[in-house]
Structures are given as C-alpha cells and as structure tokens.
Scaffold this motif. Structure first.
Motif, PDB file in Angstrom:
ATOM      1  N   LEU A   1       0.827  -1.204   0.000  1.00  0.00           N
ATOM      2  CA  LEU A   1       0.000   0.000   0.000  1.00  0.00           C
ATOM      3  C   LEU A   1       0.863   1.257   0.000  1.00  0.00           C
ATOM      4  N   MET A   2       1.953   1.242   0.754  1.00  0.00           N
ATOM      5  CA  MET A   2       2.864   2.382   0.788  1.00  0.00           C
ATOM      6  C   MET A   2       3.495   2.618  -0.585  1.00  0.00           C
ATOM      7  N   ALA A   3       3.714   1.534  -1.340  1.00  0.00           N
ATOM      8  CA  ALA A   3       4.278   1.680  -2.688  1.00  0.00           C
ATOM      9  C   ALA A   3       3.321   2.406  -3.625  1.00  0.00           C
ATOM     10  N   ARG A   4       2.049   2.476  -3.255  1.00  0.00           N
ATOM     11  CA  ARG A   4       1.057   3.212  -4.043  1.00  0.00           C
ATOM     12  C   ARG A   4       0.702   4.543  -3.393  1.00  0.00           C
ATOM     13  N   GLY A   5       1.556   5.018  -2.461  1.00  0.00           N
ATOM     14  CA  GLY A   5       1.394   6.361  -1.924  1.00  0.00           C
ATOM     15  C   GLY A   5       0.647   6.485  -0.631  1.00  0.00           C
ATOM     16  N   VAL A   6       0.250   5.373  -0.012  1.00  0.00           N
ATOM     17  CA  VAL A   6      -0.480   5.445   1.255  1.00  0.00           C
ATOM     18  C   VAL A   6       0.514   5.689   2.392  1.00  0.00           C
ATOM     19  N   PRO A   7       0.270   6.665   3.260  1.00  0.00           N
ATOM     20  CA  PRO A   7       1.180   6.913   4.383  1.00  0.00           C
ATOM     21  C   PRO A   7       1.312   5.680   5.280  1.00  0.00           C
ATOM     22  N   LYS A   8       2.457   5.561   5.944  1.00  0.00           N
ATOM     23  CA  LYS A   8       2.760   4.353   6.710  1.00  0.00           C
ATOM     24  C   LYS A   8       1.696   4.042   7.756  1.00  0.00           C
ATOM     25  N   ALA A   9       1.255   5.049   8.503  1.00  0.00           N
ATOM     26  CA  ALA A   9       0.281   4.795   9.571  1.00  0.00           C
ATOM     27  C   ALA A   9      -1.022   4.249   9.000  1.00  0.00           C
ATOM     28  N   ASP A  10      -1.516   4.860   7.921  1.00  0.00           N
ATOM     29  CA  ASP A  10      -2.749   4.382   7.299  1.00  0.00           C
ATOM     30  C   ASP A  10      -2.553   3.009   6.686  1.00  0.00           C
ATOM     31  N   ALA A  11      -1.416   2.807   6.033  1.00  0.00           N
ATOM     32  CA  ALA A  11      -1.147   1.518   5.396  1.00  0.00           C
ATOM     33  C   ALA A  11      -1.109   0.400   6.438  1.00  0.00           C
ATOM     34  N   THR A  12      -0.493   0.683   7.569  1.00  0.00           N
ATOM     35  CA  THR A  12      -0.406  -0.327   8.630  1.00  0.00           C
ATOM     36  C   THR A  12      -1.779  -0.621   9.208  1.00  0.00           C
ATOM     37  N   SER A  13      -2.598   0.417   9.394  1.00  0.00           N
ATOM     38  CA  SER A  13      -3.956   0.219   9.921  1.00  0.00           C
ATOM     39  C   SER A  13      -4.794  -0.637   8.982  1.00  0.00           C
ATOM     40  N   VAL A  14      -4.762  -0.303   7.690  1.00  0.00           N
ATOM     41  CA  VAL A  14      -5.555  -1.047   6.715  1.00  0.00           C
ATOM     42  C   VAL A  14      -5.032  -2.474   6.584  1.00  0.00           C
ATOM     43  N   ALA A  15      -3.723  -2.631   6.536  1.00  0.00           N
ATOM     44  CA  ALA A  15      -3.150  -3.968   6.441  1.00  0.00           C
ATOM     45  C   ALA A  15      -3.557  -4.831   7.623  1.00  0.00           C
ATOM     46  N   GLY A  16      -3.560  -4.240   8.815  1.00  0.00           N
ATOM     47  CA  GLY A  16      -3.978  -4.985  10.000  1.00  0.00           C
ATOM     48  C   GLY A  16      -5.407  -5.470   9.902  1.00  0.00           C
ATOM     49  N   LEU A  17      -6.292  -4.620   9.392  1.00  0.00           N
ATOM     50  CA  LEU A  17      -7.690  -5.011   9.243  1.00  0.00           C
ATOM     51  C   LEU A  17      -7.865  -6.053   8.144  1.00  0.00           C
ATOM     52  N   MET A  18      -7.110  -5.922   7.057  1.00  0.00           N
ATOM     53  CA  MET A  18      -7.204  -6.904   5.982  1.00  0.00           C
ATOM     54  C   MET A  18      -6.783  -8.286   6.462  1.00  0.00           C
ATOM     55  N   VAL A  19      -5.681  -8.346   7.202  1.00  0.00           N
ATOM     56  CA  VAL A  19      -5.221  -9.634   7.721  1.00  0.00           C
ATOM     57  C   VAL A  19      -6.170 -10.140   8.808  1.00  0.00           C
ATOM     58  N   GLU A  20      -6.728  -9.225   9.591  1.00  0.00           N
ATOM     59  CA  GLU A  20      -7.711  -9.614  10.605  1.00  0.00           C
ATOM     60  C   GLU A  20      -8.892 -10.338   9.959  1.00  0.00           C
ATOM     61  N   ALA A  21      -9.289  -9.917   8.768  1.00  0.00           N
ATOM     62  CA  ALA A  21     -10.367 -10.603   8.057  1.00  0.00           C
ATOM     63  C   ALA A  21     -10.002 -12.061   7.809  1.00  0.00           C
ATOM     64  N   ASP A  22      -8.771 -12.310   7.364  1.00  0.00           N
ATOM     65  CA  ASP A  22      -8.330 -13.691   7.146  1.00  0.00           C
ATOM     66  C   ASP A  22      -8.214 -14.453   8.457  1.00  0.00           C
ATOM     67  N   ILE A  23      -7.766 -13.797   9.488  1.00  0.00           N
ATOM     68  CA  ILE A  23      -7.621 -14.453  10.786  1.00  0.00           C
ATOM     69  C   ILE A  23      -8.954 -14.994  11.267  1.00  0.00           C
ATOM     70  N   PHE A  24     -10.021 -14.242  11.053  1.00  0.00           N
ATOM     71  CA  PHE A  24     -11.342 -14.677  11.508  1.00  0.00           C
ATOM     72  C   PHE A  24     -12.109 -15.490  10.463  1.00  0.00           C
ATOM     73  N   GLY A  25     -11.466 -15.805   9.349  1.00  0.00           N
ATOM     74  CA  GLY A  25     -12.085 -16.707   8.382  1.00  0.00           C
ATOM     75  C   GLY A  25     -12.830 -16.056   7.248  1.00  0.00           C
ATOM     76  N   TYR A  26     -12.724 -14.736   7.098  1.00  0.00           N
ATOM     77  CA  TYR A  26     -13.410 -14.041   6.007  1.00  0.00           C
ATOM     78  C   TYR A  26     -12.436 -13.854   4.839  1.00  0.00           C
ATOM     79  N   SER A  27     -11.961 -14.966   4.308  1.00  0.00           N
ATOM     80  CA  SER A  27     -10.849 -14.916   3.352  1.00  0.00           C
ATOM     81  C   SER A  27     -11.215 -14.256   2.029  1.00  0.00           C
TER      82      SER A  27
END
Length: 357
Positions: free
Chosen positions: A20-46
């Motif tokens: 996400l950062m490679a497409r211009g998203v600031p680090k804090a936002d990229a980390t927040s979104v990445a955490g939520l995206m992986v959280e979806a997989d963690i809970f089975g919403y693949s």
C-alpha cells in the motif's frame, strides 16, 4: 499445487502495508488497513481479506482511491454522525465510524454513524465484533461496490450485494457475529472460485436466459440471486436507503463498479451502529441471557444428517487465536498473486519459494 507453509500474521501485515505504501499510502494508514485486511483472514473471512489487495492497489494506481484522505466528521448530533472518507481506503472511514459509534453508545446509549465518500472496506464483521467484545450490540451495512443484481422481476443491474452484519455479547468464548450478503453468495466468493479455477454451485447466479450459471469466468453475463427472492430484494433496497441515500452516498445507477472502473471515486455508503444494553435497563444481564438462549439452541437435537446446531460466530475466537499463534495458510493461487503484486510494487515477495502468478 499445495497451499504451502503458513505465513506469520505480522509478516503478512508488513507485506500488505509495504504494498500500500508503494502506491502512496502513508505508513500509519497503510499499517492500519493492512492490520484489518489480515484480521479478516484471521477470523475466516478470506474472500474479503488480503485477497482484495490487487483490487485496492489497482484503484490506488488508477486514481479512483485517494491514498492520502482526510477523514472528517461532517454532520453530528449526540447520537449520530456522518463521516466523509474522502474517497480513501474504505477501512479507514469505517474504522473511524465504528469507534465513534462506540463512543456515542457509551455516552448516550446508542451511536449511529454513516459513511459517505468511502470504498470497499472488507467484511462488515470487522466493524461489529468490537462492539460485542465491549459488551455492546453492533450493526453495520453497506451499499455493494458494484451492481450485480436487478430489482426483483427486472433485468437492469441496479443493486449490489448490499451486506449487513449484527453482533451481540454473550457469556462464553464467542460473541454472536452474523455477517451476510443479501445475495445467495457474495461476489467475493465467486472471484475466489475464479482465482482457484473452480465452478460455482447452481443457485448462486443465473444468466439472462434465466438458466443457472456455474462458470465464474462468465459472471459478467448473469445476475446474482437475492436471498429469499423478493424478501432479499426488499432488504437490499432498505440497506441502500440507510447506507447510501441517507448519507449522501451512491445507490442505484450511481454505484461505480470498483473493479472495472479504477479511475472514478465510488462514493461508497455504509453505516455502523453501537447500542449499550444498559440504556435498556439490562446491562451485563444481556450477555448472560443471550448465552442461556444460545445454550438451548445448541442443545437442540440435530435432524438426521445434520451437524450439531451452531450460532453465528461460534468457534471464531479459538480459530483466530490459533491463526495468530500458528500463522495463516493461504491457497496457492493467492500466494502466487501476492508474489506477482510484490513484483509490481518493487518490494520483496511474501512467499519467496513460490512462483509469481
């Protein structure tokens, strides 16, 4: 091809954030979104987790998604608000809406926060489970990110999968968390089958000739079917009114297909609700009573050929704990796609021993 060894969740979060950062998203936002995206997989919403990274990167590259949004509250009362997502990654606006709804519920008993100027934000479960974990009830809904359904009896694609989710606290390991599309199947499931080269079951889609459509590669040739026929249609319209029209967001022919059109803002509409049982005089007794009723349901004798009764959300807490400890095992097609995206973003691949797609 085998699915391979698990990847540590923190490593996957780091990879998604760097992409996400490679497409211009600031680090804090990229980390927040990445955490939520992986959280979806963690809970089975693949179907709504890191699988969606390719779509998000395409919209960032095309200009349809703003990499540096200024999330703001543009309308507010003591119990309600509207958040403007500034056409950024949808997770950012929805997380802000969820947190504000919870704050308002704590102060006034209920918080209802709408979103406009949003984008696809992953599974709605991400925005209702925290309420239940905090002893509150939660609800969320969204206008789908593309129109795949005609009005009941019609033939023009004017409605999306328009999902809705509910949550409630219950004494025990798992809160009640129910997240569904208002169609028989979510489009994400069909896209996942396409990636894997697998057919759809009959009953998910029909072609314009009214016959079952089972080839996911031909999904654009047909319609998704609403749950319950006209009942699902009516529910989907109600969600469109509350998540779209009420917030000044897109609904009907104004909805942009976020996969086909990567250059136009989608103005996706959503809402998040939090309710404090204490405002109704029950408080902690709600979770205890819910658990009692759930125990009755689980104790119901199964019909022949059926598994024991389960409630929405059952087993998710243990599943998530196991995946956080042992990592996530992603299917081979997704691993190849993530490696290919790493090449596109000029970053190291998450699965160096696997080929790229």
């Amino acid at each position: 091809m085998a699915d391979g060894s698990p990847i540590e969740t923190e490593d996957l979060i780091d990879f998604v954030a760097r992409a996400l950062m490679a497409r211009g998203v600031p680090k804090a936002d990229a980390t927040s979104v990445a955490g939520l995206m992986v959280e979806a997989d963690i809970f089975g919403y693949s179907t709504h987790g890191v699988f969606r990274l390719r779509q998000y990167l395409a919209r960032l590259a095309g200009g349809g998604c703003n990499p540096t949004p200024k999330i703001s509250v543009v309308q507010e009362t003591v119990a309600t608000a509207v958040v403007d997502g500034d056409h950024g990654l949808g997770h950012l606006a929805m997380a802000a809406a969820r947190d504000l709804a919870i704050e308002k519920a704590r102060n006034t008993g209920i918080g209802w926060v709408g979103v406009r100027g949003g984008n696809h934000a992953g599974p709605l479960a991400l925005y209702v489970r925290p309420q239940a974990e905090a002893g509150l009830l939660g609800m969320a809904a969204a206008v789908g990110s593309a129109n795949h359904v005609p009005p009941y009896g019609g033939s023009d694609l004017l409605i999306g999968t328009n999902p809705i989710a509910f949550s409630a606290p219950a004494t025990g390991p798992d809160p009640f968390v129910f997240d569904m599309a208002t169609t028989v199947a979510a489009m994400g499931k069909i896209k996942t089958l396409l990636q894997r080269g697998e057919p759809m079951p009959e009953g998910w889609m029909v072609g314009r000739d009214g016959k079952p459509l089972t080839d996911p590669a031909r999904k654009s040739e047909g319609f998704l079917l609403p749950i319950g026929g006209p009942k699902g249609f009516g529910l989907s319209v109600a969600i469109g009114l509350m998540a779209g029209v009420l917030n000044g967001a897109a609904f009907g022919s104004d909805v942009v297909d976020f996969t086909k059109d990567t250059t136009s803002p989608t103005n996706t509409g959503q809402f998040v609700v939090a309710i404090d049982p204490a405002a109704f005089g029950i408080g902690d007794g709600f979770a205890e009573e819910a658990a009692r009723v759930f125990s009755e349901m689980r104790a119901s004798t199964p019909l022949p050929g059926h598994d024991p009764v389960r409630l929405p959300g059952d087993g998710k807490t243990a599943l998530a704990a196991s995946r956080r400890e042992n990592g996530l095992t992603l299917n081979a097609a997704l691993r190849r796609d993530l490696n290919a995206l790493a090449g596109d973003c000029d970053i190291s691949p998450p699965f160096p021993n696997d080929p790229a797609a």
